[in-house]
Design an enzyme around this catalytic site. Sequence first.
Site, PDB file in Angstrom:
ATOM      1  N   HIS A   1       0.784  -1.364   0.163  1.00 49.10           N
ATOM      2  CA  HIS A   1      -0.038   0.161  -0.379  1.00 49.10           C
ATOM      3  C   HIS A   1       1.031   1.675   0.147  1.00 49.10           C
ATOM      4  CE1 HIS A   1       0.679  -0.159   4.260  1.00 49.10           C
ATOM      5  NE2 HIS A   1       0.401   1.066   4.402  1.00 49.10           N
ATOM      6  N   ASP A   2       2.353   0.904   0.478  1.00 50.94           N
ATOM      7  CA  ASP A   2       2.974   2.387   0.702  1.00 50.94           C
ATOM      8  C   ASP A   2       3.975   3.007  -1.296  1.00 50.94           C
ATOM      9  OD1 ASP A   2       2.415   3.186   2.733  1.00 50.94           O
ATOM     10  OD2 ASP A   2       3.434   2.680   4.138  1.00 50.94           O
TER      11      ASP A   2
ATOM     12  N   LYS B   1       4.792   5.644  -2.805  1.00 43.77           N
ATOM     13  CA  LYS B   1       5.467   6.721  -1.794  1.00 43.77           C
ATOM     14  C   LYS B   1       7.304   6.575  -2.878  1.00 43.77           C
ATOM     15  CE  LYS B   1       3.133   7.221   2.739  1.00 43.77           C
ATOM     16  NZ  LYS B   1       3.262   6.579   4.122  1.00 43.77           N
TER      17      LYS B   1
ATOM     18  N   HIS C   1       0.502   9.712  -4.267  1.00 43.78           N
ATOM     19  CA  HIS C   1       1.045   9.064  -4.027  1.00 43.78           C
ATOM     20  C   HIS C   1       0.476   7.627  -3.675  1.00 43.78           C
ATOM     21  CE1 HIS C   1      -0.474   7.680   0.453  1.00 43.78           C
ATOM     22  NE2 HIS C   1      -0.319   6.937   0.488  1.00 43.78           N
TER      23      HIS C   1
ATOM     24  N   HIS D   1      -6.548   6.185   1.777  1.00 43.25           N
ATOM     25  CA  HIS D   1      -6.465   7.316   2.249  1.00 43.25           C
ATOM     26  C   HIS D   1      -7.990   7.362   2.142  1.00 43.25           C
ATOM     27  CE1 HIS D   1      -2.648   7.911   3.772  1.00 43.25           C
ATOM     28  NE2 HIS D   1      -2.422   6.771   2.883  1.00 43.25           N
TER      29      HIS D   1
ATOM     30  N   ASP E   1      -3.299   0.624   9.148  1.00 44.46           N
ATOM     31  CA  ASP E   1      -2.148   0.701   9.384  1.00 44.46           C
ATOM     32  C   ASP E   1      -1.553   2.442  10.619  1.00 44.46           C
ATOM     33  OD1 ASP E   1       0.258   2.046   7.893  1.00 44.46           O
ATOM     34  OD2 ASP E   1      -0.531   3.596   6.863  1.00 44.46           O
TER      35      ASP E   1
END
Length: 205
Positions: free
Chosen positions: A69-70, A73, A98, A123, A151
């Site tokens: 999920h990151d 970034k 992101h 998000h 998270d």
Amino acid sequence: HLADERLYAHKRSRRSSETMDALLEALSLREPGLPFHLDSVAALAVATGELLGLDAVALDELTRAAQLHDLGKLAVPDEILHKEGPLDDREWAFVRQHTLVGERILRASPDLRGVAAIVRSTHERWDGTGYPDGLAGDEIPLESRILSACDTLTATTSPRPYREQLTEEQALAELERHAGTQFDPAVVAAVVQAVRARVAAERTA
């Protein structure tokens, strides 16, 4: 015919695994401590998903989404990602891209398109004030709602240079305080239940 199908499924599974490994390696090189965080998010997300009745296929996608999920970034400059003070509007606009970057990268692999959709919405907020699409309530994929809460809990109980680290009980209280605004109340209740069950198991081990 059956043998051909199984061979194709095996090749597809191997390609998907190799893609996952390559993406996780890229994340690890950028943030050496990130794999531990992602594993913690994945473990809590799966425990929460099980309590909410997700089936094996959905839990597998949830696990992969938790680990990736990151991914977006990677496109955020270090000076923004590691800034100790508050971000300005330009920097926030960069950060908010992101999830879309992560989605685009993941959609390049046919086996990760379901994961891509989950990552895009991690998000979003229950009250509709999140990003990138302003989804609200049940419009947000359940897996994304689970990842959002897990998270947040994992991040706030980990040391960060720009804010105070919370205890697990403090972090759970924060989740409950934002249930119905930032987070799905049913997901928050399941996260709390999963954490309390894990703590109880650790005490009796």
